[in-house]
Motif scaffolding. Sequence first.
Motif, PDB file in Angstrom:
ATOM      1  N   GLY A  25       5.926 116.708  56.854  1.00  0.00           N
ATOM      2  CA  GLY A  25       6.990 116.803  57.483  1.00  0.00           C
ATOM      3  C   GLY A  25       7.033 115.041  57.757  1.00  0.00           C
ATOM      4  O   GLY A  25       8.000 114.633  58.396  1.00  0.00           O
ATOM      5  N   LEU A  26       6.485 114.202  56.713  1.00  0.00           N
ATOM      6  CA  LEU A  26       7.002 112.968  56.661  1.00  0.00           C
ATOM      7  C   LEU A  26       7.912 112.695  55.914  1.00  0.00           C
ATOM      8  O   LEU A  26       8.307 113.338  55.033  1.00  0.00           O
ATOM      9  N   PRO A  27       8.899 111.341  56.241  1.00  0.00           N
ATOM     10  CA  PRO A  27       9.986 111.244  55.543  1.00  0.00           C
ATOM     11  C   PRO A  27       9.429 110.837  54.246  1.00  0.00           C
ATOM     12  O   PRO A  27       8.329 110.279  53.956  1.00  0.00           O
ATOM     13  N   GLU A  28      10.172 111.178  53.168  1.00  0.00           N
ATOM     14  CA  GLU A  28       9.613 110.972  51.514  1.00  0.00           C
ATOM     15  C   GLU A  28      10.161 109.652  51.312  1.00  0.00           C
ATOM     16  O   GLU A  28      11.236 109.100  51.630  1.00  0.00           O
ATOM     17  N   ARG A  29       9.206 109.159  50.407  1.00  0.00           N
ATOM     18  CA  ARG A  29       9.419 107.787  49.765  1.00  0.00           C
ATOM     19  C   ARG A  29      10.190 108.267  48.207  1.00  0.00           C
ATOM     20  O   ARG A  29       9.774 109.062  47.843  1.00  0.00           O
ATOM     21  N   VAL A  30      11.220 107.392  48.072  1.00  0.00           N
ATOM     22  CA  VAL A  30      11.894 107.420  46.848  1.00  0.00           C
ATOM     23  C   VAL A  30      11.542 106.183  45.752  1.00  0.00           C
ATOM     24  O   VAL A  30      11.361 105.202  46.578  1.00  0.00           O
ATOM     25  N   ALA A  31      11.262 106.263  44.492  1.00  0.00           N
ATOM     26  CA  ALA A  31      11.113 105.057  43.651  1.00  0.00           C
ATOM     27  C   ALA A  31      12.104 104.162  43.865  1.00  0.00           C
ATOM     28  O   ALA A  31      11.794 102.921  43.961  1.00  0.00           O
ATOM     29  N   GLU A  32      13.554 104.403  43.554  1.00  0.00           N
ATOM     30  CA  GLU A  32      14.502 103.282  43.662  1.00  0.00           C
ATOM     31  C   GLU A  32      15.231 103.630  45.064  1.00  0.00           C
ATOM     32  O   GLU A  32      16.417 104.195  44.751  1.00  0.00           O
ATOM     33  N   PRO A  33      15.087 103.361  46.245  1.00  0.00           N
ATOM     34  CA  PRO A  33      16.002 103.466  47.342  1.00  0.00           C
ATOM     35  C   PRO A  33      17.088 102.671  47.323  1.00  0.00           C
ATOM     36  O   PRO A  33      17.134 101.908  46.452  1.00  0.00           O
ATOM     37  N   ASP A  34      18.092 103.099  48.189  1.00  0.00           N
ATOM     38  CA  ASP A  34      19.382 102.470  48.152  1.00  0.00           C
ATOM     39  C   ASP A  34      18.925 100.848  48.653  1.00  0.00           C
ATOM     40  O   ASP A  34      19.829 100.000  48.305  1.00  0.00           O
ATOM     41  N   ILE A  35      18.116 101.118  49.948  1.00  0.00           N
ATOM     42  CA  ILE A  35      18.181  99.632  50.580  1.00  0.00           C
ATOM     43  C   ILE A  35      16.609  99.290  50.550  1.00  0.00           C
ATOM     44  O   ILE A  35      15.821 100.203  50.843  1.00  0.00           O
ATOM     45  N   SER A  36      16.311  98.193  50.207  1.00  0.00           N
ATOM     46  CA  SER A  36      15.037  97.450  50.633  1.00  0.00           C
ATOM     47  C   SER A  36      15.108  96.393  52.062  1.00  0.00           C
ATOM     48  O   SER A  36      15.756  95.344  51.677  1.00  0.00           O
ATOM     49  N   VAL A  37      14.614  96.647  52.899  1.00  0.00           N
ATOM     50  CA  VAL A  37      14.519  95.642  53.995  1.00  0.00           C
ATOM     51  C   VAL A  37      13.268  94.665  53.874  1.00  0.00           C
ATOM     52  O   VAL A  37      12.212  95.276  53.665  1.00  0.00           O
ATOM     53  N   ILE A  38      13.303  93.265  53.830  1.00  0.00           N
ATOM     54  CA  ILE A  38      12.269  92.656  53.617  1.00  0.00           C
ATOM     55  C   ILE A  38      11.856  91.527  54.878  1.00  0.00           C
ATOM     56  O   ILE A  38      12.671  91.025  55.396  1.00  0.00           O
ATOM     57  N   ILE A  39      10.732  91.672  55.157  1.00  0.00           N
ATOM     58  CA  ILE A  39      10.297  91.021  56.492  1.00  0.00           C
ATOM     59  C   ILE A  39       8.879  90.359  56.373  1.00  0.00           C
ATOM     60  O   ILE A  39       8.060  90.809  56.291  1.00  0.00           O
ATOM     61  N   PRO A  40       9.253  88.969  56.327  1.00  0.00           N
ATOM     62  CA  PRO A  40       7.920  88.147  56.678  1.00  0.00           C
ATOM     63  C   PRO A  40       7.483  88.327  57.752  1.00  0.00           C
ATOM     64  O   PRO A  40       8.348  87.945  58.716  1.00  0.00           O
ATOM     65  N   VAL A  41       5.980  88.379  57.843  1.00  0.00           N
ATOM     66  CA  VAL A  41       5.322  88.476  59.230  1.00  0.00           C
ATOM     67  C   VAL A  41       4.301  87.431  59.456  1.00  0.00           C
ATOM     68  O   VAL A  41       3.435  87.249  58.494  1.00  0.00           O
ATOM     69  N   TYR A  42       4.427  86.700  60.338  1.00  0.00           N
ATOM     70  CA  TYR A  42       3.536  85.722  60.641  1.00  0.00           C
ATOM     71  C   TYR A  42       3.112  85.554  62.166  1.00  0.00           C
ATOM     72  O   TYR A  42       3.958  85.262  62.913  1.00  0.00           O
ATOM     73  N   ASN A  43       2.196  86.108  62.475  1.00  0.00           N
ATOM     74  CA  ASN A  43       1.830  86.481  63.977  1.00  0.00           C
ATOM     75  C   ASN A  43       2.802  87.175  64.832  1.00  0.00           C
ATOM     76  O   ASN A  43       3.214  86.416  65.780  1.00  0.00           O
ATOM     77  N   GLU A  44       3.104  88.205  64.553  1.00  0.00           N
ATOM     78  CA  GLU A  44       4.274  88.956  65.413  1.00  0.00           C
ATOM     79  C   GLU A  44       4.028  90.254  65.848  1.00  0.00           C
ATOM     80  O   GLU A  44       4.555  91.240  65.671  1.00  0.00           O
ATOM     81  N   GLU A  45       2.409  90.415  66.252  1.00  0.00           N
ATOM     82  CA  GLU A  45       2.116  91.711  66.539  1.00  0.00           C
ATOM     83  C   GLU A  45       2.986  92.311  67.588  1.00  0.00           C
ATOM     84  O   GLU A  45       2.793  93.815  67.414  1.00  0.00           O
ATOM     85  N   ASP A  46       3.401  91.689  68.607  1.00  0.00           N
ATOM     86  CA  ASP A  46       3.945  92.440  69.503  1.00  0.00           C
ATOM     87  C   ASP A  46       5.637  93.006  69.126  1.00  0.00           C
ATOM     88  O   ASP A  46       6.011  93.795  69.926  1.00  0.00           O
ATOM     89  N   SER A  47       5.970  92.350  68.013  1.00  0.00           N
ATOM     90  CA  SER A  47       7.220  92.795  68.000  1.00  0.00           C
ATOM     91  C   SER A  47       7.270  94.051  66.828  1.00  0.00           C
ATOM     92  O   SER A  47       8.200  94.703  66.788  1.00  0.00           O
ATOM     93  N   LEU A  48       6.090  94.217  66.206  1.00  0.00           N
ATOM     94  CA  LEU A  48       6.353  95.003  64.791  1.00  0.00           C
ATOM     95  C   LEU A  48       6.589  96.670  65.196  1.00  0.00           C
ATOM     96  O   LEU A  48       7.732  96.943  64.398  1.00  0.00           O
ATOM     97  N   GLY A  49       6.148  97.285  66.325  1.00  0.00           N
ATOM     98  CA  GLY A  49       6.332  98.497  66.668  1.00  0.00           C
ATOM     99  C   GLY A  49       7.978  98.836  66.677  1.00  0.00           C
ATOM    100  O   GLY A  49       8.660  99.573  66.057  1.00  0.00           O
ATOM    101  N   ALA A  50       8.462  97.873  67.857  1.00  0.00           N
ATOM    102  CA  ALA A  50       9.805  98.105  68.285  1.00  0.00           C
ATOM    103  C   ALA A  50      10.924  97.540  66.920  1.00  0.00           C
ATOM    104  O   ALA A  50      11.925  98.367  66.787  1.00  0.00           O
ATOM    105  N   LEU A  51      10.375  96.761  66.202  1.00  0.00           N
ATOM    106  CA  LEU A  51      10.845  96.225  64.977  1.00  0.00           C
ATOM    107  C   LEU A  51      11.429  97.453  64.237  1.00  0.00           C
ATOM    108  O   LEU A  51      12.508  97.910  63.526  1.00  0.00           O
ATOM    109  N   PHE A  52      10.226  98.270  63.798  1.00  0.00           N
ATOM    110  CA  PHE A  52      10.329  99.477  62.810  1.00  0.00           C
ATOM    111  C   PHE A  52      11.237 100.534  63.281  1.00  0.00           C
ATOM    112  O   PHE A  52      12.283 101.069  62.639  1.00  0.00           O
ATOM    113  N   SER A  53      10.947 100.744  64.646  1.00  0.00           N
ATOM    114  CA  SER A  53      11.683 101.761  65.443  1.00  0.00           C
ATOM    115  C   SER A  53      13.274 101.530  65.332  1.00  0.00           C
ATOM    116  O   SER A  53      14.169 102.364  64.959  1.00  0.00           O
ATOM    117  N   LYS A  54      13.642 100.199  65.534  1.00  0.00           N
ATOM    118  CA  LYS A  54      15.135  99.922  65.577  1.00  0.00           C
ATOM    119  C   LYS A  54      15.634  99.865  63.975  1.00  0.00           C
ATOM    120  O   LYS A  54      16.971 100.234  63.818  1.00  0.00           O
TER     121      LYS A  54
END
Length: 352
Positions: A25-54
């Motif tokens: 029941g997990l969303p499947e990962r594909v080898a070459e998706p249409d979109i790659s979102v790239i996110i640099p993370v430096y000490n952002e623990e509080d934002s990450l959960g909300a970020l991914f769901s958005k």
Amino acid sequence: MQTTTPQINNFAPDAPEALSFDLNGLPERVAEPDISVIIPVYNEEDSLGALFSKISQALTPLNKTWEVVLVDDGSTDRSYEKLKMLAALDPRIKVVRFVRNFGQTAAMSAGIDHAAGKIIVPMDADLQNDPADIENLLNKLDEGFDVVSGWRKQRQDELFSRLIPSWTANKIISMISGVRLHDYGCSLKAYRKEVIKGIRLYGEMHRFVPIYASWMGARITEVPVTHHARQFGQSKYGIERTIKVILDLMTVKFLSSYATKPIYIFGSFGLWSFIASFVGLAWMLVLKYGYNTTFIETPLPIMVSMCFMLGVQFILMGLMAEVLMRTYHESQDKRIYIVKSVLNTETDPKRS
Ligand code: UDP
Ligand code: MG
């Protein structure tokens, strides 16, 4: 390196891939998706959960396949633990962890290297960018552009330390580069993979990617995007970044205009120095024989010899730079041109 498992290749259906789920029941990962979102993370623990769901909320209705590449740039808080949890929950999340803090540009570069998508969308981790804007960027790409840059029209940052320096820097960059954008610093952008994959980034140069791309023939545009005030943590930058950006701009401009012919710039400084030295010498002689002023009564002798020596130095430096450039191009078999396409030729021209 991009990692793909055979299972992913076998099960990747044609379309609509975005809606496929595996046996758990997990969303499947594909080898070459249409979109790659790239996110640099430096000490952002509080934002990450909300970020991914958005991001998930914004991308799922688009009916495209996607992945998110999060690069932990040596965070010292619990960011990595959060990322690990997210990655366990959703196989479309790729995480790259640095051994220490290398900076936003390096993190973005690593994200691009690990991305497999056809379209690359970098953004910040701190929720200042809004994933809901990604759709607008993609629509613009569909109109035929190669790069779409976000423009934080209503930017929510401090006036004196951020907005004014940034406004000035943007004006200067736009003037010098000839690429007319309002907001180079906005992380939220969208690139076709082809225009960004070959680019090497240094210093604070991630903001100059559209400029590089434009110099390589990419079509560029911008769209206004929403910008929110930072909710968690704090900004990693202050006013000193403007200075770095201006210095980086000088490097970029130099490399673009003179990389294959450095003697032109060093040589012209050298020749102007020689001219100044000869004019000074002539003036010295006129003063001595016409106006009876001895050489040592004026600062001219020092200026003449200084200009002459500078001239010699510049020319020699230019020749040295020529040697370096030839070594750089020839040792790596780099070309000084980029071919878009060929017809009826035997050879396959390399992209440099
Ligand atoms: N960032 C990073 N490494 C750094 C500094 C920043 O990966 O050394 C990330 C940070 O986590 C955020 C993005 O780069 O996702 C932009 O940083 P920040 O929000 O501090 O910049 P601002 O929005 O204030 O310009
Ligand atoms: Mg920010």
